[in-house]
Design an enzyme around this catalytic site. Structure first.
Site, PDB file in Angstrom:
ATOM      1  CE  LYS A 143      -3.620  -0.031   2.710  1.00 36.04           C
ATOM      2  NZ  LYS A 143      -4.469  -0.191   3.923  1.00 36.04           N
TER       3      LYS A 143
HETATM    4  O1  G3P Z   1      -9.054   0.566   5.290  1.00 31.55           O
HETATM    5  C1  G3P Z   1      -8.972   1.886   5.702  1.00 31.55           C
HETATM    6  C2  G3P Z   1      -9.401   1.981   7.107  1.00 31.55           C
HETATM    7  O2  G3P Z   1      -8.488   1.330   7.930  1.00 31.55           O
HETATM    8  C3  G3P Z   1      -9.689   3.345   7.571  1.00 31.55           C
HETATM    9  O3  G3P Z   1     -10.874   3.243   8.222  1.00 31.55           O
HETATM   10  O4  G3P Z   1     -12.582   3.809   9.848  1.00 31.55           O
HETATM   11  O5  G3P Z   1     -10.284   4.819  10.043  1.00 31.55           O
HETATM   12  O6  G3P Z   1     -11.850   5.533   8.244  1.00 31.55           O
HETATM   13  P1  G3P Z   1     -11.414   4.425   9.145  1.00 31.55           P
END
Ligand code: G3P
Length: 221
Positions: free
Chosen positions: A83
């Site tokens: 990534k």
């Molecule tokens: O896959 C991306 C994720 O880890 C971010 O999620 O909930 O922090 O926006 P969030």
């Protein structure tokens, strides 16, 4: 649709291991930072438990350093996806890694012009952050639909992985509309198994079965 679990927690990984149809584990620096073991150790442990792809994010900021870091990370697991942040340096490093046939994902995608460049570079995956787009009233699902149109019209093979998932509804929508992949946090994966109606029906079946067993016990010759 590929389904990944977005975690580095060993209990979550054990859980995922029970369902080998899942496609692997995605991580990011914040997910790793919740754990207390060394990064390499965490990834090697996940690799032992999970057959699918294991996604690891670079933390360097310059393209050449990102590339070097990626070349090290990729050897930690059997099926790596690297990534990279959707930045000038990130995309430069991604292109170099693609030339080495390494699968790459551009992460933190928030604009359609970023999608154009990532698709033009034909990266393996892009991850629009659907929940964070919705948090800003930027209509995450409409965004990925437009992203899909861009990828198709450029003739790229780039896949969209829905990230930052807040609800099970988004997961089913992505599956219904033919998206390539999604990564879900553990609480969402758990919720995907359950319905109160399933539980209610199961309790009724169980009670009926027990009463039937008691009756037939009594009438046994
Ligand atoms: O896959 C991306 C994720 O880890 C971010 O999620 O909930 O922090 O926006 P969030």
């Amino acid at each position: 649709m590929e389904i990944y679990l977005d975690t580095a927690n060993s209990d979550h990984v054990e859980f995922a291991n029970r369902y080998p149809f899942l496609d692997g584990i995605t991580t990011n620096p914040s997910i790793i930072a919740k754990e207390s073991f060394e990064h390499k150790e965490i990834m090697k442990h996940i690799n032992e438990k999970v057959n699918g792809k294991i996604w690891m994010q670079v933390t360097e900021e310059k393209a050449d350093r990102m590339y070097e870091q990626a070349m090290e990370l990729k050897d930690w697991v059997d099926h790596p996806v690297i990534k990279l942040p959707m930045t000038e340096d990130g995309l430069e490093a991604a292109y170099l890694l693609r030339e080495k046939n390494i699968e790459v994902n551009m992460t933190l995608i928030y604009t359609l012009s970023q999608v154009v460049l990532a698709a033009k570079a034909n990266v393996t995956y892009i991850s629009p952050y659907i929940g964070r787009l919705d948090d800003q009233s930027l209509q995450g699902q409409q965004f990925i639909q437009h992203a899909k149109e861009i990828i198709q019209s450029l003739g790229a093979s780039t896949k969209i992985i829905g990230a930052s998932i807040r609800t099970t509804q988004v997961v089913s929508d992505l599956a219904r509309f033919g998206y390539d992949a999604v990564t879900v946090p553990f609480p969402i994966l758990k919720k995907m198994f359950h319905s109160p109606l399933t539980q209610e029906g199961l309790t009724a079946f169980q009670e009926d079965w027990e009463s039937y067993m008691e009756r037939t016990e009594i009438h046994k010759p």
